[in-house]
Design an enzyme around this catalytic site. Structure first.
Site, PDB file in Angstrom:
ATOM      1  N   ASP A 145       0.873  -1.175  -0.016  1.00  0.00           N
ATOM      2  CA  ASP A 145       0.012  -0.010   0.043  1.00  0.00           C
ATOM      3  C   ASP A 145       0.883   1.190   0.147  1.00  0.00           C
ATOM      4  O   ASP A 145       0.506   2.354  -0.594  1.00  0.00           O
ATOM      5  CB  ASP A 145      -1.067  -0.117   1.076  1.00  0.00           C
ATOM      6  CG  ASP A 145      -1.644  -1.075   1.638  1.00  0.00           C
ATOM      7  OD1 ASP A 145      -1.252  -2.193   0.920  1.00  0.00           O
ATOM      8  OD2 ASP A 145      -2.717  -1.058   1.839  1.00  0.00           O
ATOM      9  N   GLU A 184      -5.599 -11.845  -4.421  1.00  0.00           N
ATOM     10  CA  GLU A 184      -5.454 -12.554  -3.301  1.00  0.00           C
ATOM     11  C   GLU A 184      -6.256 -13.768  -3.281  1.00  0.00           C
ATOM     12  O   GLU A 184      -6.266 -14.913  -2.555  1.00  0.00           O
ATOM     13  CB  GLU A 184      -5.468 -12.197  -2.003  1.00  0.00           C
ATOM     14  CG  GLU A 184      -4.133 -11.106  -1.808  1.00  0.00           C
ATOM     15  CD  GLU A 184      -4.007 -10.279  -0.732  1.00  0.00           C
ATOM     16  OE1 GLU A 184      -5.347 -10.163  -0.223  1.00  0.00           O
ATOM     17  OE2 GLU A 184      -3.203  -9.469  -0.491  1.00  0.00           O
TER      18      GLU A 184
HETATM   19  C1  BGC Z   1      -5.707  -6.341   0.044  1.00  0.00           C
HETATM   20  C2  BGC Z   1      -3.974  -6.232  -0.014  1.00  0.00           C
HETATM   21  C3  BGC Z   1      -3.742  -5.032   0.885  1.00  0.00           C
HETATM   22  C4  BGC Z   1      -4.078  -5.305   2.210  1.00  0.00           C
HETATM   23  C5  BGC Z   1      -3.840  -4.087   3.177  1.00  0.00           C
HETATM   24  C6  BGC Z   1      -5.641  -6.554   1.392  1.00  0.00           C
HETATM   25  O1  BGC Z   1      -7.116  -6.933   1.450  1.00  0.00           O
HETATM   26  O2  BGC Z   1      -5.928  -7.355  -0.789  1.00  0.00           O
HETATM   27  O3  BGC Z   1      -3.574  -5.899  -1.298  1.00  0.00           O
HETATM   28  O4  BGC Z   1      -2.243  -4.810   0.608  1.00  0.00           O
HETATM   29  O5  BGC Z   1      -5.522  -5.460   2.185  1.00  0.00           O
HETATM   30  O6  BGC Z   1      -4.541  -2.883   2.593  1.00  0.00           O
END
Ligand code: BGC
Length: 810
Positions: free
Chosen positions: A367, A503
């Site tokens: 992020d 993910e």
């Molecule tokens: C996202 C990630 C992100 C993380 C923290 C997750 O739900 O899939 O890409 O880095 O949250 O914001």
């Protein structure tokens, strides 16, 4: 409003975020959005007197602890907010007293939170309670609260009790991914706040009516000291008492108040930790800073604090003429980024929920580099430098991550805390689901390098590159070289068992995002080596000795970079997100929520969509933004049109990227739609989870949607380029960019764009607008007129496509 009301200290209304009544269900949401801070620390916007749903938290950047919690936490440090008032022996309390009026304002321009509550006791006595609080940006170790108490229709005794409360816990075992809150908002925090990270060292009185509290963390070696004072400014108190309790200090002031005459008080707290000074100095520093600031007086304290804010805003403010709501939301995003990052401490960063809540326990993700860092690079480069230096300071942990998993170089952790070790939990908080990103979401390592280059190219900070950047680049390249697997049969390099930004899909092979970024990282490492060889030979010698880096290793990087496998069909120009993605079930999204965002097709959710082509968030689409100049417009369009209809936007990171890419691919209606989602995600609590903290990547994404999306700003071949497009109701868009130490002011209208390069240099700056070369002379406005034909060629609005994307909630 009364002449001496604290509301008079606020900036013009366009900078306000307001709350109009006390509603217990929303109170934790307001605690998050009303967070104040100065990069060193942040304090949630909890009310001064408690109520059952209250969850006050102050976080000091970099203070983490583990102890018996499931993962390392950013510690909920002592609370400096509590102030309780009693009028004629009646405690005035937001939950149990009769409240005639309750109103709060976050003033984003100067980082202050104003509160006004009017209470009526059973006898009909009306008391107006006002506060104004801020964490000083000019003296980062100082927090202040001004307090006004007015007995409106009576005279009598008013008692004010002010505390510093070290008896704090962090939340743990709260179902992090559960959408269903199974408990009442009134008890939930107390019920789930079980993690202890603080132990008492001392509470005592210091000279001049000052109280001191010192705590320590349990398994990290931090000491945290708070000194505080409470003074009444315009009454002679009848009683003044100091009390040192276990883990708590308390000032009590009793005043014989006169009807209509406001009691004016100041509460100051100074805070130091052993992170920045030695243990033995904490108490003295707290005391000294407190006394100096008391002596300086409110006006001086407040004005110097405001001055820092004004300077910060001056470098970054954005004006959207014609759309005040969007403008307000963009400022809100910038406000939260500004309070979250500490330019003075290169060992701290910005957690995924900043320091505004417990979500993700203060951990740092991609992020930062991909979403928030660009804002700092282009508006506050000193802060950007500090944020990247955090990665340098955690390089040792990253090396250990690589080594402990059998690889070379440095592997940055998917979730990072204070030392660069992998902090991703292995299980979801409810124990139901295995969490794999700590092992598999390795693209973070190349994302860090992307951040290094974004900063370096925009600032030309060679000193940084030589001292810190190059080492990060080489060590990460080493990791990739050892992690990539050689496929003998095809003579290519592959990455198996990874997770891309999407993910939903775990243990996949050859995720395009990851492979491409790994290749880019290796190429950049080879380029950097070459650059050092040609320009900084001495430095290269030191570095190669230190890292035991041989020219053959660089040759190897070049070699494998050429052979990294990327799933691309040159005929269709489509990337396959990962191997066998096309074989998965192509489930159709056919329902959207009230905001126009997809609803899971029946039977699917966050944890069981792996067998489908549903995508959690921008993945291939994100790659085309992150390394924008590596893809042509047609490729971007084809891939956007393929993946966008399959994307659930289940992460808050997704919509900003889609907003930007929708402009690149001429789907401008979607750009506006996604921009609204990202810009209002916390202000309107669109994900329903703002109470856990600000989605800071969406804040950064909002800035990028404006500047890189509508403003069309990209850096190509080290040159600033612009391809703007404005929504019809935006009459003008103004933003500023820091570029190589100077400022570029940009104003975009529908028919033209203006650029003003403010510099003391005498040479010209070449930029590109709509693919046209434009030369900017120092301190002169250059105007570029958009001919309708040129616009049509560059960003033709595909009406048919736009109509097709017309989903509910727009
Ligand atoms: C996202 C990630 C992100 C993380 C923290 C997750 O739900 O899939 O890409 O880095 O949250 O914001």
């Amino acid at each position: 409003m009364e002449k001496n009301s604290l509301v008079n200290l606020l900036s013009p209304k366009e900078w306000w975020v307001e709350e109009h009544e006390f509603e217990i269900d929303n109170i934790n949401y307001y605690e998050t959005i009303f967070t104040i801070g100065n990069g060193y620390l942040c304090t949630r916007g909890s009310l001064e007197g408690t109520h059952t749903a209250s969850f006050p938290e102050t976080f000091i950047n970099g203070v983490f602890d583990h102890n018996d919690s499931s993962i390392v936490h950013m510690v909920n440090t002592p609370d400096w907010i509590p102030v309780h008032i009693y009028a004629n022996n009646e405690r005035l309390c937001i939950q149990n007293s009769k409240v005639l009026e309750h109103y709060r304002v976050l003033d984003m321009r100067q980082g202050t939170l104003y509160r006004r509550t009017r209470f009526e006791d059973p006898e009909g006595n009306i008391t107006c309670f006002e506060t104004l609080r801020y964490a000083s940006f000019s003296e980062q170790h100082l927090c202040e609260m001004r307090i006004n108490i007015t007995p409106e229709n009576y005279s009598g005794e008013v008692v004010i009790k002010s505390e510093i409360d070290g008896h704090q816990f962090n939340l743990d075992r709260i179902p992090a991914y559960g959408n269903i809150r199974t408990f009442d908002p009134e008890v939930k925090w107390k019920k789930w706040a079980k993690s202890k990270h603080l132990a008492h060292i001392t509470t005592k009185s210091l000279e001049k009516d000052t109280l001191y509290l010192e705590m320590k963390t349990l398994d990290r070696p931090h000491r945290i000291g708070y000194a505080s004072a409470l003074n009444v400014l315009n009454y002679k108190p009848t009683t003044k008492r100091l009390m040192n309790d276990y883990e708590r200090t308390q000032h009590t002031i009793v005043v014989d108040a006169k009807k209509g005459k406001t009691i004016e008080l100041e509460k100051l707290a100074t805070i130091y930790t052993s992170r920045e000074i030695s243990r033995n100095e904490i108490q003295n520093s707290c005391h000294k800073t407190l006394q100096e600031n008391l002596k300086a007086g409110f006006e001086k304290r407040f004005n110097t604090h405001k001055k820092v804010w004004i300077n910060k805003w001056d470098k970054c403010d954005i004006q959207i003429v014609g759309d005040p709501k969007a403008n307000h939301a963009v400022r809100f995003s910038m406000y939260h980024m500004l309070i979250a990052a500490n330019e003075n401490d290169p060992t701290v960063n910005v957690g995924a929920k900043s320091m505004s809540g417990e979500g993700y326990k203060g951990h740092i993700f991609w992020d930062t580099e991909i979403f928030t860092l660009p804002f700092f690079v282009y508006t506050q480069p000193e802060t950007a430098r500090s944020l990247i230096l955090y990665r340098y300071h955690t390089l040792r942990g990253a090396r250990e991550n690589a080594e402990s998993t059998g690889y070379k170089g440095a592997r940055y952790p998917w979730e990072s805390a204070d030392d660069g070790h992998e902090e991703t939990p292995k299980w979801s908080a409810d124990g139901q689901n295995r969490i794999w990103p700590g092992e598999e979401e390795i693209h973070i390592t190349a994302d860090v390098v992307q951040g290094v280059f974004t900063y370096y190219i925009a600032t030309g900070d060679t000193d940084f590159m030589l001292k810190f950047g190059a080492e990060i680049i080489f060590e990460t390249a080493r990791f990739w070289a050892s992690r990539l697997e050689h496929n003998e049969e095809h003579d290519r390099y592959e990455l198996s068992s990874v997770i891309g930004p999407d993910e939903f899909h775990e243990h996949v092979n050859n995720n395009v995002f990851t492979n491409w970024m790994a290749r880019w990282n290796l190429q950049k490492a080879a380029e950097t080596y070459h650059w050092l060889q040609s320009n900084h030979r001495d430095h290269l010698t030191i570095l190669t000795e230190q890292l035991d880096l041989k020219p053959s290793e660089i040759d190897h990087w070049r070699e494998i970079a050429k052979k990294i496998y990327v799933l691309f069909d040159p005929e269709t120009k489509l990337f396959e997100e990962f191997e066998n993605y096309y074989k998965l079930r192509d489930v159709t999204i056919s329902n959207w929520d009230e905001h126009g965002l997809p609803i899971y097709p029946e039977g699917y959710g966050d944890f069981n969509s792996g067998g489908t082509m549903l995508v959690k968030q921008a993945d291939v689409v994100a790659l085309m933004y992150v390394l924008s100049d590596e893809f042509d417009d047609e490729t971007k369009k084809v891939n956007f049109e393929f993946y966008e209809p399959r994307t659930m936007h289940s992460s808050s990171l997704s919509t900003s990227v889609h907003s930007i890419m929708a402009i690149d691919t001429r789907c401008v209606k979607r750009a506006i739609h996604y921009f609204h989602h990202t810009a209002f995600i916390d202000l309107h609590d669109r994900k329903g989870s703002t109470e856990d903290g600000i989605h800071i990547a969406a804040s950064g994404g909002t800035w990028q949607s404006v500047v890189a999306g509508f403003g069309g700003m990209r850096v190509k071949n080290r040159k600033l380029t612009f391809k703007p497009w404005l929504p019809t109701n935006w009459e003008e868009l103004h933003f500023k960019l820091q570029w190589h130490g100077d400022e570029l002011k940009v104003c975009i209208r529908h028919e033209e764009a203006e650029f003003y390069w403010e510099t003391e240099k005498t040479d010209e700056l070449a930029i590109e607008v709509m693919h046209n070369h434009l030369v900017l002379r120092p301190n002169t406005t250059a105007t570029f007129k958009f001919t309708p034909e040129a616009r049509e060629i560059e960003i033709p609005v595909d009406e048919e496509k736009a109509a097709e994307f017309d989903k509910p909630g727009e």
